[in-house]
Structures are given as structure tokens and as C-alpha cells.
Design an enzyme around this catalytic site. Structure first.
Site, mmCIF file in Angstrom:
data_model
loop_
_atom_site.group_PDB
_atom_site.id
_atom_site.type_symbol
_atom_site.label_atom_id
_atom_site.label_comp_id
_atom_site.label_asym_id
_atom_site.label_seq_id
_atom_site.Cartn_x
_atom_site.Cartn_y
_atom_site.Cartn_z
ATOM 1 N N ASP A 23 0.828 -1.242 0.154
ATOM 2 C CA ASP A 23 0.066 0.069 -0.089
ATOM 3 C C ASP A 23 0.938 1.235 -0.074
ATOM 4 O O ASP A 23 2.059 0.940 -0.233
ATOM 5 C CB ASP A 23 -1.021 -0.158 1.242
ATOM 6 C CG ASP A 23 -0.328 0.104 2.615
ATOM 7 O OD1 ASP A 23 0.874 0.194 2.647
ATOM 8 O OD2 ASP A 23 -0.911 0.251 3.526
ATOM 9 N N CYS B 198 2.883 -3.564 3.988
ATOM 10 C CA CYS B 198 2.222 -2.271 4.376
ATOM 11 C C CYS B 198 2.667 -1.607 5.591
ATOM 12 O O CYS B 198 4.036 -2.056 5.812
ATOM 13 C CB CYS B 198 0.871 -2.643 4.789
ATOM 14 S SG CYS B 198 0.422 -3.683 6.136
ATOM 15 N N THR C 132 2.562 -1.687 9.026
ATOM 16 C CA THR C 132 2.746 -2.759 10.158
ATOM 17 C C THR C 132 3.091 -4.154 9.545
ATOM 18 O O THR C 132 3.553 -5.023 10.382
ATOM 19 C CB THR C 132 1.632 -2.711 11.191
ATOM 20 O OG1 THR C 132 0.370 -3.084 10.531
ATOM 21 C CG2 THR C 132 1.319 -1.469 11.945
ATOM 22 N N HIS D 119 9.391 -24.325 8.803
ATOM 23 C CA HIS D 119 8.095 -25.001 9.348
ATOM 24 C C HIS D 119 6.635 -24.965 8.768
ATOM 25 O O HIS D 119 5.629 -25.778 8.889
ATOM 26 C CB HIS D 119 8.005 -24.516 11.043
ATOM 27 C CG HIS D 119 9.215 -25.404 11.754
ATOM 28 N ND1 HIS D 119 9.364 -25.210 13.265
ATOM 29 C CD2 HIS D 119 10.353 -25.677 11.444
ATOM 30 C CE1 HIS D 119 10.475 -25.585 13.402
ATOM 31 N NE2 HIS D 119 10.963 -25.840 12.535
ATOM 32 N N HIS E 144 5.886 -31.477 9.796
ATOM 33 C CA HIS E 144 5.393 -30.010 9.425
ATOM 34 C C HIS E 144 4.405 -29.976 8.288
ATOM 35 O O HIS E 144 3.490 -29.534 8.138
ATOM 36 C CB HIS E 144 6.314 -28.863 9.114
ATOM 37 C CG HIS E 144 7.485 -28.867 10.257
ATOM 38 N ND1 HIS E 144 6.957 -28.247 11.374
ATOM 39 C CD2 HIS E 144 8.709 -29.339 10.231
ATOM 40 C CE1 HIS E 144 8.260 -28.217 12.106
ATOM 41 N NE2 HIS E 144 9.112 -28.852 11.718
HETATM 42 C C1 RB5 Z 1 -2.085 2.576 6.496
HETATM 43 O O1 RB5 Z 1 -2.364 3.853 7.092
HETATM 44 C C2 RB5 Z 1 -1.820 1.479 7.470
HETATM 45 O O2 RB5 Z 1 -2.972 1.317 8.174
HETATM 46 C C3 RB5 Z 1 -1.455 0.142 6.850
HETATM 47 O O3 RB5 Z 1 -0.540 0.378 5.912
HETATM 48 C C4 RB5 Z 1 -1.355 -1.067 7.757
HETATM 49 O O4 RB5 Z 1 -0.365 -0.760 8.463
HETATM 50 C C5 RB5 Z 1 -2.488 -1.803 8.190
HETATM 51 O O5 RB5 Z 1 -2.447 -2.915 8.555
#
Ligand code: RB5
Length: 148
Positions: free
Chosen positions: A8, A66, A68, A99, A134
Site C-alpha cells: 500500500d 504495508c 505494520t 516449518h 510439518h
Molecule cells: C495505512 O495507514 C496502514 O493502516 C496500513 O499500511 C497497515 O499498517 C495496516 O495494517
């Protein structure tokens, strides 16, 4: 080896870094599914095509990013046959392959530095599934997917 990569906006810069690293330094064939800028987009729109490319075997592995890694991880694992693993450092990537036979590596663009992300990618791509005990567990995951 062929890889598909998608992110993203939050991880756009990191996606570009990893894409160029794989293409230029490693000579790996990389299909970039976007995003194409840091303009706000929704990660599920990028997770789905990436997952489908992996399960249709058009590529060997997917890399999803993304901010996080959590949203991409949840979304990409909704595609049947995807085993996406959010890995924040190389040891996680090692065991995700050994695994869990993970076929999509998920990275956190806002939480990882680029050197750590590159090392994590290298480890993921250079580690094989251990099989053995596994395998049965992977088959049980597939059964859950089929029944629900
Ligand atoms: C975008 O602002 C953020 O929410 C996205 O990149 C991600 O971290 C979502 O899990």
C-alpha cells in the site's frame, strides 16, 4: 525464480527498495503489482491479486508490504492456498519457510529498516521447507480452509 510484490502507500518506498534490490542486485524476475506512489490506497486491493498470483503458480513467492504488515497479512491470508507470514526479522523468515512452508512474505514498511528488510527477504527466499512432521500440519491448515 519469479516473485510478485505489492504494497500500500505506507510501504511504497520500502517496496521500491526491495523490488530494486531483488531485480538489480539478485537478478530475480519481479512482477510489481503496485501501489505506484505514496498516495493513499487500500491494502486489500493489492493483497488479493498478489495472493492469486501465488496460488495460480504464476510466481514462486509473493512479498506483501504495508505499514505494520498486519493488514496485508490478514488480507492475503484470505486467498485460499496462501500461507502468508509477517516476518519482522530473519529468524522469523527462516522458520516461516522451514516449518510453515510460507508462500507469501509480509513485511512492515514503517517498522523495519531497509537493511533488515533485505536480510529478511534473503533468508525467506533461500530457505526450504523442512517437510516431515510439518507437512501434516500444513495439510491440516488446508483442511480448515476447505471446511470453512
Ligand atoms: C495505512 O495507514 C496502514 O493502516 C496500513 O499500511 C497497515 O499498517 C495496516 O495494517
Amino acid at each position: 525464480m519469479k516473485i510478485a510484490i505489492a504494497s500500500d502507500h505506507a510501504a511504497y518506498e520500502m517496496k521500491e527498495t526491495i523490488k530494486n534490490y531483488l531485480k538489480i542486485e539478485k537478478g530475480i524476475d519481479v512482477i510489481d503489482l503496485g501501489a505506484n506512489s505514496s498516495e493513499s490506497v487500500d491494502y486489500p486491493d493489492y493483497a488479493e491479486p498478489l495472493g492469486l498470483m501465488v496460488t495460480s503458480k504464476e510466481v514462486d513467492f509473493g512479498i506483501a508490504l504495508c505499514g505494520t504488515g498486519i493488514g496485508m497479512s490478514i488480507a492475503v491470508n484470505k486467498v485460499k492456498g496462501v500461507r502468508g507470514a509477517l516476518c519482522l526479522y530473519p529468524t522469523m523468515a527462516e522458520f516461516a519457510r522451514k516449518h510453515n512452508d510460507a508462500n507469501v512474505l509480509v513485511l512492515a514498511g514503517r517498522l523495519m529498516g531497509s537493511d533488515l528488510a533485505k536480510l529478511t527477504v534473503d533468508t525467506f527466499l533461500n530457505t526450504d521447507f523442512d517437510g516431515g512432521r510439518h507437512k501434516k500440519r500444513i495439510e491440516k491448515i488446508a483442511r480448515i480452509e476447505k471446511q470453512n
